[in-house]
Design an enzyme around this catalytic site. Structure first.
Site, PDB file in Angstrom:
ATOM      1  N   LYS A  22       0.840  -1.421  -0.047  1.00  0.00           N
ATOM      2  CA  LYS A  22       0.104  -0.195   0.085  1.00  0.00           C
ATOM      3  C   LYS A  22       0.778   1.172   0.051  1.00  0.00           C
ATOM      4  CE  LYS A  22      -1.396   1.109   4.053  1.00  0.00           C
ATOM      5  NZ  LYS A  22      -1.172   2.572   4.561  1.00  0.00           N
ATOM      6  N   ASN A  23       1.740   1.153   0.921  1.00  0.00           N
ATOM      7  CA  ASN A  23       2.667   2.521   1.010  1.00  0.00           C
ATOM      8  C   ASN A  23       3.584   2.785  -0.116  1.00  0.00           C
ATOM      9  OD1 ASN A  23       1.013   2.857   3.456  1.00  0.00           O
ATOM     10  ND2 ASN A  23       2.818   2.392   4.859  1.00  0.00           N
ATOM     11  N   CYS A 116      -5.236  12.384  13.467  1.00  0.00           N
ATOM     12  CA  CYS A 116      -5.615  10.908  13.251  1.00  0.00           C
ATOM     13  C   CYS A 116      -5.712  10.445  14.399  1.00  0.00           C
ATOM     14  CB  CYS A 116      -4.654  10.409  12.231  1.00  0.00           C
ATOM     15  SG  CYS A 116      -3.298   9.334  13.050  1.00  0.00           S
ATOM     16  N   ARG A 121       0.092  13.971  13.943  1.00  0.00           N
ATOM     17  CA  ARG A 121       0.620  13.569  12.564  1.00  0.00           C
ATOM     18  C   ARG A 121       0.800  14.985  11.683  1.00  0.00           C
ATOM     19  NH1 ARG A 121      -1.352   8.391   9.862  1.00  0.00           N
ATOM     20  NH2 ARG A 121       0.722   8.416   8.838  1.00  0.00           N
ATOM     21  N   ASP A 304       5.015   0.557  12.173  1.00  0.00           N
ATOM     22  CA  ASP A 304       3.795  -0.275  11.725  1.00  0.00           C
ATOM     23  C   ASP A 304       3.718  -1.545  12.072  1.00  0.00           C
ATOM     24  OD1 ASP A 304       2.853   1.882  10.206  1.00  0.00           O
ATOM     25  OD2 ASP A 304       3.726   1.588   8.436  1.00  0.00           O
ATOM     26  N   ARG A 396      -8.199  -1.068   4.852  1.00  0.00           N
ATOM     27  CA  ARG A 396      -7.537  -0.115   4.296  1.00  0.00           C
ATOM     28  C   ARG A 396      -6.336  -0.634   3.800  1.00  0.00           C
ATOM     29  NH1 ARG A 396      -7.391   5.298   7.615  1.00  0.00           N
ATOM     30  NH2 ARG A 396      -5.994   5.732   5.707  1.00  0.00           N
TER      31      ARG A 396
HETATM   32  N1  EPU Z   1       6.543  14.307  10.841  1.00  0.00           N
HETATM   33  C1  EPU Z   1       6.671  15.715  11.182  1.00  0.00           C
HETATM   34  N2  EPU Z   1       6.209  16.522  10.245  1.00  0.00           N
HETATM   35  C2  EPU Z   1       5.925  16.164   8.949  1.00  0.00           C
HETATM   36  C3  EPU Z   1       5.809  14.750   8.794  1.00  0.00           C
HETATM   37  C4  EPU Z   1       6.262  13.798   9.626  1.00  0.00           C
HETATM   38  O1  EPU Z   1       6.950  15.934  12.238  1.00  0.00           O
HETATM   39  O2  EPU Z   1       5.611  16.876   8.085  1.00  0.00           O
HETATM   40  C5  EPU Z   1       6.968  13.216  12.045  1.00  0.00           C
HETATM   41  C6  EPU Z   1       5.614  12.562  12.407  1.00  0.00           C
HETATM   42  O3  EPU Z   1       5.001  12.948  13.406  1.00  0.00           O
HETATM   43  C7  EPU Z   1       6.384  11.133  12.972  1.00  0.00           C
HETATM   44  C8  EPU Z   1       7.578  11.056  11.930  1.00  0.00           C
HETATM   45  O4  EPU Z   1       7.748  12.257  11.241  1.00  0.00           O
HETATM   46  O5  EPU Z   1       6.777  11.272  14.112  1.00  0.00           O
HETATM   47  C9  EPU Z   1       7.529  10.244  10.821  1.00  0.00           C
HETATM   48  O6  EPU Z   1       6.328  10.221  10.011  1.00  0.00           O
HETATM   49  P1  EPU Z   1       6.300  10.024   8.426  1.00  0.00           P
HETATM   50  O7  EPU Z   1       6.227  11.415   7.720  1.00  0.00           O
HETATM   51  O8  EPU Z   1       7.501   8.988   8.029  1.00  0.00           O
HETATM   52  O9  EPU Z   1       4.984   9.186   8.235  1.00  0.00           O
HETATM   53  P2  EPU Z   1       3.834   9.237   7.068  1.00  0.00           P
HETATM   54  O10 EPU Z   1       4.793   9.525   5.816  1.00  0.00           O
HETATM   55  O11 EPU Z   1       2.818  10.008   7.376  1.00  0.00           O
HETATM   56  C10 EPU Z   1       4.045   6.681   6.768  1.00  0.00           C
HETATM   57  C11 EPU Z   1       3.220   5.549   6.278  1.00  0.00           C
HETATM   58  C12 EPU Z   1       2.758   4.936   7.670  1.00  0.00           C
HETATM   59  C13 EPU Z   1       3.887   4.903   8.800  1.00  0.00           C
HETATM   60  C14 EPU Z   1       4.939   6.174   8.836  1.00  0.00           C
HETATM   61  C15 EPU Z   1       6.135   5.697   9.488  1.00  0.00           C
HETATM   62  C16 EPU Z   1       2.221   5.951   4.256  1.00  0.00           C
HETATM   63  C17 EPU Z   1       1.020   6.288   3.398  1.00  0.00           C
HETATM   64  N3  EPU Z   1       2.183   6.068   5.558  1.00  0.00           N
HETATM   65  O12 EPU Z   1       3.370   7.855   7.046  1.00  0.00           O
HETATM   66  O13 EPU Z   1       2.010   3.908   7.394  1.00  0.00           O
HETATM   67  O14 EPU Z   1       3.317   4.300  10.104  1.00  0.00           O
HETATM   68  O15 EPU Z   1       5.224   6.287   7.627  1.00  0.00           O
HETATM   69  O16 EPU Z   1       7.102   4.642   8.898  1.00  0.00           O
HETATM   70  O17 EPU Z   1       3.356   5.655   3.718  1.00  0.00           O
HETATM   71  C18 EPU Z   1       0.364   2.543   8.125  1.00  0.00           C
HETATM   72  O18 EPU Z   1       0.445   1.873   7.008  1.00  0.00           O
HETATM   73  O19 EPU Z   1      -0.529   1.971   8.993  1.00  0.00           O
HETATM   74  C19 EPU Z   1       0.599   3.744   8.311  1.00  0.00           C
HETATM   75  C20 EPU Z   1       0.287   4.541   9.307  1.00  0.00           C
END
Ligand code: EPU
Length: 416
Positions: A22-23, A116, A121, A304, A396
């Site tokens: 998915k990701n 969320c 997030r 995850d 999902r």
């Molecule tokens: N963060 C910030 N600012 C930002 C973005 C992120 O502070 O602008 C922080 C977050 O709060 C967190 C850390 O950075 O503490 C990492 O978050 P990240 O941005 O890597 O997460 P994401 O891109 O929103 C993806 C996956 C998630 C997975 C995370 C961490 C997708 C669509 N989602 O989310 O997947 O948990 O990376 O590996 O790729 C899931 O599949 O169940 C899921 C939630």
């Protein structure tokens, strides 16, 4: 609302084919907006999230067909630049359309995702990075709005490793003027897969798999023709199910190194793991040993898999300490696992799990995708019947979950 009824106590045995990730699929679907034309994606998992993203692309004017696991996306007629709140609030990853819209049209109006289930997030890094690349963005009525944007390559260093913000800036930089240098980037396989798909259609990204990317902007890209990589989290979740039920599961169609951190922890918990070229066989111990885990960005132990690992440790022969350093509040599964007899004490972002000899089936509620997965594997190992409510969360992110579990010998039934 659908529920899942699981009668626990069976060892899971057999082979399971792992679906596309998915990701990895979602940012590649967003990337199709960069090049007008007909894109072909294979091995796309049939999930609520890929369907929601398809809907976002359709609203922008793309034409889609999704047959089996092959998705064809025609982005020639894309004309709208708005991703509405109704869709973005249901799936945060919709924000991936922001950079491609700015790159192609110089304009975008994308809803801010909001909170969320397990915390704030933020998307500040997405916005700061795009601003560093010359996008003037305003927040208006809950939307991120960019007008008259001309993206330019810039140097941007992430102060937190972020999968989403790294992907967003890659999507912005490939068609920008000049060269972007991105530092402290995420190196999750999903990010590397996005980079490879972009390079295959003419982008110039160097440093994939390292913490520093150099991206030389090009004037146009060809349509994407890509196969989505296997889902390492789905694979690791089935491995955890083998660990919990004392079963033996062979995962097919996987890249073993993508979930090495999870396999390593399961070995520490007493599993026997055999790694092949594209298969992994996991045999669970009679009872798991306790383990200590701290989640980290890739290649560390993934957030995850935190919920599923807590479920495994709930049955361990001692006390485990599990810390989530990525999402400090991602523990909605803990009170539900407690309803099944797990003994877990939460201290901030640390769960202290005192293993019990057995769990008992109960009525529980799914609260997010991975929390639901942890309840499912706990139910498979528990005595008696568990009914899991609100399983749309599972839909999902896990393709054909009941079918795959049933083929491994689980007694599982969807109640509509
Ligand atoms: N963060 C910030 N600012 C930002 C973005 C992120 O502070 O602008 C922080 C977050 O709060 C967190 C850390 O950075 O503490 C990492 O978050 P990240 O941005 O890597 O997460 P994401 O891109 O929103 C993806 C996956 C998630 C997975 C995370 C961490 C997708 C669509 N989602 O989310 O997947 O948990 O990376 O590996 O790729 C899931 O599949 O169940 C899921 C939630």
């Amino acid at each position: 609302m659908d529920r899942l009824r699981i009668t626990g106590g069976r060892r899971l045995e057999g082979d399971v084919a792992i679906s596309g990730a998915k990701n990895a699929a979602l940012p590649i679907m967003a990337a199709t907006l960069l090049a007008p034309g007909v894109h072909r994606l294979r091995n796309v998992p049939r999930l609520r999230d890929t369907q929601t993203f398809a809907r976002v692309l359709e609203l922008l004017g793309a034409r889609l067909s999704f047959e089996g696991n092959e998705m064809t996306i025609d982005t020639s007629q894309v004309a709208s630049v708005e991703a509405p709140y109704e869709l973005v609030k249901t799936m945060r990853a919709s924000i991936y359309v922001l950079a491609p819209l700015l790159a192609r049209f110089g304009e975008a109006r994308v809803s801010l995702p909001g909170g969320c289930a397990w915390g704030p997030r933020p998307v500040n890094l997405h916005l700061a990075g795009l601003q560093a690349m010359g996008a003037k963005l305003d927040i208006e009525h809950g939307y991120i709005v960019g007008r008259g944007v001309k993206l330019r390559g810039a140097t941007f260093s992430f102060d937190v490793v972020s999968v989403g913000a790294t992907a967003q800036l890659m999507l912005a930089a490939v068609l920008a003027e000049g060269t972007a240098v991105l530092e402290n980037v995420a190196i999750e396989p999903d990010v590397t897969a996005l980079g490879e798909a972009l390079n295959d259609c003419g982008a110039r990204i160097e440093g994939l798999g390292t913490r520093r990317l150099t991206i030389r902007g090009v004037s146009a890209l060809r349509p994407i023709d890509a196969t989505i990589i296997p889902d390492r989290i789905e694979a690791a979740t089935f491995a955890a199910a083998a660990a919990m039920t004392g079963g033996r599961i062979r995962l097919r169609g996987v890249v073993p190194e993508h979930f090495e951190a999870s396999l390593h922890k399961l070995e520490e918990a007493g599993c026997a793991v055999e790694r092949g070229a594209e298969t992994v066989a996991v045999a669970g111990p009679p009872r798991p040993a306790p383990v200590n885990v701290a989640t980290q960005p890739y290649p560390g132990f993934p957030t995850d898999m935190q919920a599923q690992m807590i479920a495994v440790c709930a049955l361990a022969s001692g006390t485990s300490v599990i810390e989530d350093t990525i999402y400090l509040d991602r523990f909605t599964h803990v009170p539900e696992l407690a309803r099944m007899g797990a003994r877990i004490e939460l201290r901030g972002n640390v769960a202290v799990v005192k293993g019990v000899p057995r769990l008992s089936g109960a009525q529980v509620m799914a609260t997010d995708l991975r929390a639901s997965a942890s309840l499912v594997i706990a139910a498979l190992a528990a005595e008696g019947e568990t009914v899991i409510d609100r399983i749309y969360h599972l839909d999902r992110g896990y393709e054909a979950l009941e079918k795959k579990l049933a083929a491994l010998g689980a007694r599982v039934e969807r109640l509509s």
